[in-house]
Design an enzyme around this catalytic site. Structure first.
Site, PDB file in Angstrom:
ATOM      1  N   ILE A   1       4.345   6.075 -15.925  1.00 26.10           N
ATOM      2  CA  ILE A   1       3.548   5.113 -15.159  1.00 26.10           C
ATOM      3  C   ILE A   1       3.316   3.862 -16.001  1.00 26.10           C
ATOM      4  CG2 ILE A   1       1.352   4.716 -13.974  1.00 26.10           C
ATOM      5  CD1 ILE A   1       1.138   7.773 -13.674  1.00 26.10           C
ATOM      6  N   CYS A   2       3.592   2.711 -15.405  1.00 29.63           N
ATOM      7  CA  CYS A   2       3.358   1.439 -16.076  1.00 29.63           C
ATOM      8  C   CYS A   2       2.162   0.746 -15.422  1.00 29.63           C
ATOM      9  CB  CYS A   2       4.597   0.551 -15.991  1.00 29.63           C
ATOM     10  SG  CYS A   2       4.367  -1.079 -16.732  1.00 29.63           S
TER      11      CYS A   2
END
Length: 263
Positions: A93-94
């Protein structure tokens, strides 16, 4: 395998307090799964927000905490496959909260809420999934179609099994039907009684809600209508009434024979 021994005692105490709070008062649409033997890996099930392509889906994610936590941010991963600009193919996840905007004072609740908000408002400018980011910017309908497809395939919530669950009224109705079949078994009027399986009852109810058919009431349980039951009951009683009439006629004949002998 990481264990609680990899984290400082003060961090373990803080995490235990946070996890207990999350369990007692969970954020909307988020359920934390706790492993008390290993606070360094935290799992959570996130419900897809309404009005998004992820609606009706449940997405499992995990946070991994390093030895430097909370000085360094946790790493977030989606374990459920998802089509999202800010989620890489490996599930990473960014989001800025887990990178440059991290603050040691931020708690787990804040991190989980940020991840769920990411499903509502993606950031295609910092996309890890280039295809999803490009579609979101150029053709939202196509992006939403892909996201819904992934959700329908990979994020279906697990349904609880209802096998073996029979309501008391259903059991009573089936028993009464079987008793009636035994009482009427010697007659030709009701020589065969079909008792429906309990699995067919929910289907009948569902069809009735749709207007397709009517659900039989208690007077028609097991495929026996009220009229059939009355006819069968009458048929059972008829031999008794007929026998009484035969006896009466025989007595009359015997009386006539006696009177003829006297003459």
């Amino acid at each position: 395998m990481a264990t609680n021994e990899n984290l400082p005692p003060n961090v373990i105490r803080q995490l235990a307090k946070e996890l207990k709070n999350l369990d007692e008062t969970p954020p909307e649409g988020i359920k934390v799964v706790v492993n008390e033997d290993d606070f360094s890996t935290i799992f959570a099930d996130i419900e897809g927000p309404a009005g998004t392509p992820y609606e009706n889906g449940v997405f499992r994610m995990k946070l991994t905490l390093s030895k430097d936590f909370p000085n360094s941010p946790p790493k977030g991963y989606f374990q459920t496959k998802i089509f999202h600009p800010n989620v890489a193919n490996n599930g990473e996840i960014c989001v800025n909260t887990l990178k440059k905007d991290w603050n040691p004072s931020l708690g787990l609740r804040h991190v989980l809420l940020v991840v769920r908000c990411l499903l509502i408002e993606p950031f295609p400018e910092s996309a890890l999934n280039e295809q999803a980011g490009k579609l979101l910017l150029e053709n939202y309908e196509e992006y939403a179609r892909h996201a819904r497809l992934y959700t329908g395939i990979h994020a279906k919530p697990k349904q609880k099994s209802k096998t073996g669950a029979i309501s008391e009224s259903t059991a009573l109705n089936i028993d009464s039907t079987k008793n009636f079949a035994q009482n009427a078994g010697d007659t030709n009027t009701c020589s065969t009684v079909t008792v429906p399986s309990t699995n067919s009852l929910p289907a009948l109810a569902e069809q009735a809600c749709k207007g397709g058919t009517s659900v039989p009431d208690q007077s028609a349980v097991g495929g026996l209508t009220t009229e059939t039951a009355v006819n069968a009951s009458t048929a059972v009683q008829k031999p008794v009434g007929g026998a009484t009439k035969v006896l009466a006629d025989k007595k009359k004949i015997d009386a006539r024979k006696k009177s003829l002998k006297r003459l």
